[in-house]
Design an enzyme around this catalytic site. Structure first.
Site, PDB file in Angstrom:
ATOM      1  N   VAL A  98      30.263   6.816  25.395  1.00 43.22           N
ATOM      2  CA  VAL A  98      31.498   7.237  26.077  1.00 43.22           C
ATOM      3  C   VAL A  98      32.418   7.843  25.022  1.00 43.22           C
ATOM      4  CG1 VAL A  98      33.496   6.529  27.449  1.00 43.22           C
ATOM      5  CG2 VAL A  98      31.280   5.406  27.809  1.00 43.22           C
ATOM      6  N   HIS A 102      36.411   3.345  21.243  1.00 42.65           N
ATOM      7  CA  HIS A 102      36.477   1.977  21.761  1.00 42.65           C
ATOM      8  C   HIS A 102      35.911   1.010  20.737  1.00 42.65           C
ATOM      9  CE1 HIS A 102      32.859   4.020  23.253  1.00 42.65           C
ATOM     10  NE2 HIS A 102      32.218   2.876  23.110  1.00 42.65           N
ATOM     11  N   HIS A 104      34.222  -2.622  20.431  1.00 36.89           N
ATOM     12  CA  HIS A 104      33.567  -3.707  21.166  1.00 36.89           C
ATOM     13  C   HIS A 104      33.950  -5.035  20.518  1.00 36.89           C
ATOM     14  CE1 HIS A 104      30.318  -1.227  23.239  1.00 36.89           C
ATOM     15  NE2 HIS A 104      30.647  -0.397  22.268  1.00 36.89           N
TER      16      HIS A 104
HETATM   17  P1  AMP Z   1      29.203   2.802  23.502  1.00 36.02           P
HETATM   18  O1  AMP Z   1      27.736   2.784  23.761  1.00 36.02           O
HETATM   19  O2  AMP Z   1      29.629   2.212  22.197  1.00 36.02           O
HETATM   20  O3  AMP Z   1      29.797   4.186  23.731  1.00 36.02           O
HETATM   21  O4  AMP Z   1      29.846   1.820  24.563  1.00 36.02           O
HETATM   22  C1  AMP Z   1      30.197   2.188  25.836  1.00 36.02           C
HETATM   23  C2  AMP Z   1      30.316   0.916  26.612  1.00 36.02           C
HETATM   24  O5  AMP Z   1      31.021   1.180  27.804  1.00 36.02           O
HETATM   25  C3  AMP Z   1      28.983   0.295  27.023  1.00 36.02           C
HETATM   26  O6  AMP Z   1      28.877  -1.010  26.470  1.00 36.02           O
HETATM   27  C4  AMP Z   1      29.051   0.284  28.540  1.00 36.02           C
HETATM   28  O7  AMP Z   1      28.436  -0.868  29.104  1.00 36.02           O
HETATM   29  C5  AMP Z   1      30.540   0.318  28.787  1.00 36.02           C
HETATM   30  N1  AMP Z   1      30.950   0.845  30.079  1.00 36.02           N
HETATM   31  C6  AMP Z   1      30.515   1.977  30.664  1.00 36.02           C
HETATM   32  N2  AMP Z   1      31.148   2.171  31.831  1.00 36.02           N
HETATM   33  C7  AMP Z   1      32.011   1.143  31.981  1.00 36.02           C
HETATM   34  C8  AMP Z   1      32.948   0.761  32.975  1.00 36.02           C
HETATM   35  N3  AMP Z   1      33.140   1.498  34.088  1.00 36.02           N
HETATM   36  N4  AMP Z   1      33.665  -0.373  32.798  1.00 36.02           N
HETATM   37  C9  AMP Z   1      33.471  -1.135  31.698  1.00 36.02           C
HETATM   38  N5  AMP Z   1      32.615  -0.818  30.708  1.00 36.02           N
HETATM   39  C10 AMP Z   1      31.879   0.298  30.845  1.00 36.02           C
END
Ligand code: AMP
Length: 116
Positions: A98, A102, A104
């Protein structure tokens, strides 16, 4: 107005899609990951749409510090007294999916090292 494209996380900030929000202030939002990889899995994001860590600039230094202190605050709120992991996946090789910065927070179990 930002010229950066709207992402899934902008939609969460704007309440256009639902999320389990656990913390919010004027600069940051924290909500539970939709696909948790640990008993506690929370994402902390800036409201400012910085796509990834590599796009942060020196003028963002206070915001970057605020995000880390928000991680600490949320971890305390979640009762993660035994420790936790903070992960920032950045770009394609970092596994970022995304394009909105962010952090984690993963906790509630012991973490392995090295990560995959
Ligand atoms: P990354 O792979 O570091 O970009 O992390 C993106 C994170 O966003 C993943 O752990 C997904 O599970 C999480 N994610 C995607 N869509 C949503 C959503 N609608 N609400 C909460 N988390 C999400």
């Amino acid at each position: 107005m930002s010229d950066r494209p709207e992402t899934l996380f902008s939609k969460i900030i704007n309440r256009e899609i639902p999320a389990d929000i656990v913390y919010e202030d004027n600069l940051a939002l924290a909500f539970r990951d939709i696909a948790p990889q640990a008993p506690v899995h929370i994402l902390v994001i800036p409201k400012q749409p910085i796509p990834k860590l590599a796009d942060a600039e020196s003028q963002d230094h206070a915001l970057m510090g605020h995000l880390l202190l928000t991680v600490k605050r949320v971890a305390e709120q979640e009762g993660l007294t035994n420790g936790y992991r903070v992960v920032i996946n950045t770009g394609a090789d970092g596994g970022q999916t995304v394009d909105h910065l962010h952090l984690h927070i993963l906790g509630g179990r012991a973490m392995a090292w090295p990560p995959g």
